[in-house]
Motif scaffolding. Structure first.
Motif, PDB file in Angstrom:
ATOM      1  N   ALA A  96      -8.052  -0.098  19.323  1.00  0.00           N
ATOM      2  CA  ALA A  96      -9.034  -1.091  19.799  1.00  0.00           C
ATOM      3  C   ALA A  96      -8.450  -2.489  19.703  1.00  0.00           C
ATOM      4  O   ALA A  96      -7.641  -2.783  18.825  1.00  0.00           O
ATOM      5  CB  ALA A  96     -10.303  -1.012  18.948  1.00  0.00           C
ATOM      6  N   GLY A 104      -0.745   0.040   5.899  1.00  0.00           N
ATOM      7  CA  GLY A 104      -0.536  -0.402   4.513  1.00  0.00           C
ATOM      8  C   GLY A 104      -1.831  -0.701   3.765  1.00  0.00           C
ATOM      9  O   GLY A 104      -2.059  -0.165   2.678  1.00  0.00           O
ATOM     10  N   ILE A 138      -4.308  -2.623  17.933  1.00  0.00           N
ATOM     11  CA  ILE A 138      -4.063  -2.681  19.380  1.00  0.00           C
ATOM     12  C   ILE A 138      -2.787  -1.918  19.728  1.00  0.00           C
ATOM     13  O   ILE A 138      -2.581  -1.509  20.861  1.00  0.00           O
ATOM     14  CB  ILE A 138      -3.988  -4.164  19.826  1.00  0.00           C
ATOM     15  CG1 ILE A 138      -4.317  -4.318  21.298  1.00  0.00           C
ATOM     16  CG2 ILE A 138      -2.647  -4.785  19.491  1.00  0.00           C
ATOM     17  CD1 ILE A 138      -4.634  -5.741  21.701  1.00  0.00           C
TER      18      ILE A 138
HETATM   19  C1  LIG Z   1      -0.093  -7.996   9.706  1.00  0.00           C
HETATM   20  S1  LIG Z   1      -0.066  -6.669  10.800  1.00  0.00           S
HETATM   21  C2  LIG Z   1      -1.103  -5.500  10.002  1.00  0.00           C
HETATM   22  C3  LIG Z   1      -0.467  -4.829   8.856  1.00  0.00           C
HETATM   23  C4  LIG Z   1      -1.297  -3.696   8.288  1.00  0.00           C
HETATM   24  N1  LIG Z   1      -2.646  -4.062   7.998  1.00  0.00           N
HETATM   25  C5  LIG Z   1      -0.652  -3.166   7.030  1.00  0.00           C
HETATM   26  O1  LIG Z   1      -1.083  -3.488   5.923  1.00  0.00           O
HETATM   27  O2  LIG Z   1       0.343  -2.432   7.183  1.00  0.00           O
HETATM   28  C6  LIG Z   1      -1.089  -7.214  12.097  1.00  0.00           C
HETATM   29  C7  LIG Z   1      -1.484  -6.133  13.071  1.00  0.00           C
HETATM   30  O3  LIG Z   1      -2.397  -6.706  14.013  1.00  0.00           O
HETATM   31  C8  LIG Z   1      -2.263  -5.982  15.215  1.00  0.00           C
HETATM   32  N2  LIG Z   1      -2.932  -6.745  16.278  1.00  0.00           N
HETATM   33  C9  LIG Z   1      -2.507  -7.830  16.939  1.00  0.00           C
HETATM   34  N3  LIG Z   1      -3.453  -8.245  17.820  1.00  0.00           N
HETATM   35  C10 LIG Z   1      -4.498  -7.397  17.684  1.00  0.00           C
HETATM   36  C11 LIG Z   1      -5.767  -7.289  18.320  1.00  0.00           C
HETATM   37  N4  LIG Z   1      -6.152  -8.134  19.271  1.00  0.00           N
HETATM   38  N5  LIG Z   1      -6.582  -6.283  17.938  1.00  0.00           N
HETATM   39  C12 LIG Z   1      -6.210  -5.390  16.987  1.00  0.00           C
HETATM   40  N6  LIG Z   1      -5.016  -5.439  16.373  1.00  0.00           N
HETATM   41  C13 LIG Z   1      -4.174  -6.430  16.706  1.00  0.00           C
HETATM   42  C14 LIG Z   1      -0.762  -5.810  15.346  1.00  0.00           C
HETATM   43  O4  LIG Z   1      -0.456  -4.731  16.199  1.00  0.00           O
HETATM   44  C15 LIG Z   1      -0.353  -5.554  13.905  1.00  0.00           C
HETATM   45  O5  LIG Z   1      -0.270  -4.185  13.638  1.00  0.00           O
END
Ligand SMILES: C[S@@+](CC[C@H](N)C(=O)[O-])C[C@H]1O[C@@H](n2cnc3c(N)ncnc32)[C@H](O)[C@@H]1O
Length: 422
Positions: A304, A263, A280
């Protein structure tokens, strides 16, 4: 016993609710059933029932449990759900006559169990039709403010209690009210387009990269998109606005470190940036990759864990952190029944690690954008304070955007940090 005809939409809604209560995502489960339906009215009713059930679950169960069924806890789950769905119809879907609601629910329970339980459901729902949902109903045993608000606005007690500790009563009530209202359909446009004059009255609100649509205009606007092959991505305007407010003067290379299914990256692409996007979760990244290919954009995507940043130096980091999601309950009401206070503690520990470790790989002058779609101070203001305290001489807080409970329907939080020392 003669089997009664079962209403297919209601029995599908029962299955969807069960799967969602078991942990699956409401919209994802619903989509599987919607894809098999042709009729638009059936689709609309199924969506309304499932979303309505999760929006009003606590309120309707309170009524059923305390007013009508002292033995509620002993009832099979299917009967509880059928009662919840039919109660939602009786109170909130005024176009459906009460006799139709009673008929499908009693038939379903008679078929699945026996005539006696069917009779019980009939008696309980008849009582429901005689009760008005006024404050008196929710206050009859002189409950605490948190219990009253939790019943009236159908919110888990722990969320109301937590918010009352953190915010003033008016803000909490505004938040609770808006979490029951369906937000308007809104989207992001991957390319600038000219909306024909006759469709312009259907636009509710605009941002530089998308718009929301007035109710009843969706069909016309989406068929225009289809006819003209216009790519779009469903996305709330509040989610675009928070990012747009934070990105003035950011420089590439940009790393969207929690990109999910993309998004925020899409907003950046739309504005001409070419972010590196990682997450992740592989499944979400695959969606992002497919989508970018469809739109003819060259993806820079990899998997990552942002707690171990893969970059030595990157000028701008976007941390759209994993959070409790309590700011988007209007759109995703199932979340409120899946979260707990423990989750908030665990998420806040992850957020601290993400903030701290990503900040370290910024060069002097680099920018870190921290975003959430939640309203708890533990995940928002306290995280900002954490970073400011941990790196006191190296970090400057450029701006902070808090949820506005007076005007908004979906609540996002954002903070922009600048690294001022190594
Ligand atoms: C709020 S969502 C992101 C939404 C995205 N940015 C969007 O606008 O559609 C949070 C994201 O953080 C990821 N996440 C959780 N822990 C993480 C980590 N340690 N490293 C990278 N991503 C991580 C989750 O898989 C999830 O997709």
């Amino acid at each position: 016993m003669k089997k009664q005809k079962i209403d297919p939409i209601r029995s599908t809604s029962l299955q969807i609710v069960k799967k969602t209560l078991n942990g699956q995502d409401l919209q994802a489960v619903l989509n599987q059933s919607l894809n098999q339906l042709e009729n638009q009215q059936d689709k609309a009713l199924l969506t309304e029932l499932c979303y309505g059930y999760f929006r009003y679950k606590r309120q309707l169960e309170y009524l059923l449990k305390t007013l009508f069924l002292p033995k509620w806890n002993k009832l099979p789950l299917d009967i509880k759900i059928v009662l919840g769905l039919s109660c939602y119809e009786l109170y909130y879907l005024s176009k459906i006559p009460a006799y139709a609601t009673l008929s499908w629910s009693v038939n379903l329970i008679k078929n699945k169990y026996n005539a006696k339980l069917g009779g019980l459901v009939n008696a309980v729902l008849r009582k429901c039709t005689q009760i008005d949902l006024t404050d008196t109903i929710f206050k009859q045993d002189n409950p605490s403010l948190a219990t009253f608000l939790s019943r009236k606005y159908s919110m888990p007690f722990w969320i109301v209690e937590l918010l009352l500790k953190e915010q003033n009563k008016t803000d909490v009530e505004n938040f609770l009210k808006s979490s029951l209202k369906r937000p308007p359909t809104s989207l992001l446009l991957l390319k600038p387009i000219t909306i024909p004059k006759e469709l312009k009255p259907g636009i509710l609100q605009e941002t530089p990269c998308g718009f929301s649509i007035k109710p009843k205009w969706e069909e016309k606007i989406f068929s225009f998109f289809k006819k003209n092959n216009i790519p779009y991505y469903p996305q709330s305007l509040a989610s675009q606005q928070i990012l747009l407010k934070l990105i003035s003067q950011i420089k590439e290379p940009i790393w969207d470190a929690c990109a999910g299914s993309g998004g925020k990256s899409f907003v950046l692409y739309r504005l001409g940036f070419k972010p590196f996007a990682s997450d992740i979760n592989l499944k979400r990244l695959l969606f992002l990759k497919q989508q970018l290919h469809v739109w003819n954009l060259k993806p820079k995507i990899f998997r990552a864990d942002a707690k171990q940043p893969p970059f030595k130096k990157v000028t701008t980091i976007l941390l759209d952190a994993p959070c409790s999601g309590l700011g988007v309950l209007a759109k995703r009401p199932d979340i409120k029944w899946k979260r707990s206070l423990k989750d908030i503690k665990q998420l806040s520990a992850i957020q601290q690690k993400l903030l701290s470790n990503t900040f370290q790989v910024l060069p002097k002058g680099g920018v870190l954008l921290y975003l959430t779609c939640t309203v708890t101070k533990k995940e928002n203001e306290e995280q900002v304070n954490f970073l400011l305290e941990k790196y006191s001489s190296k970090v400057k807080l450029e701006c902070i955007i808090k949820p506005n409970f007076q005007t908004e329907k979906e609540y996002f939080f954002g903070a922009k940090f600048i690294k001022i020392g190594n």
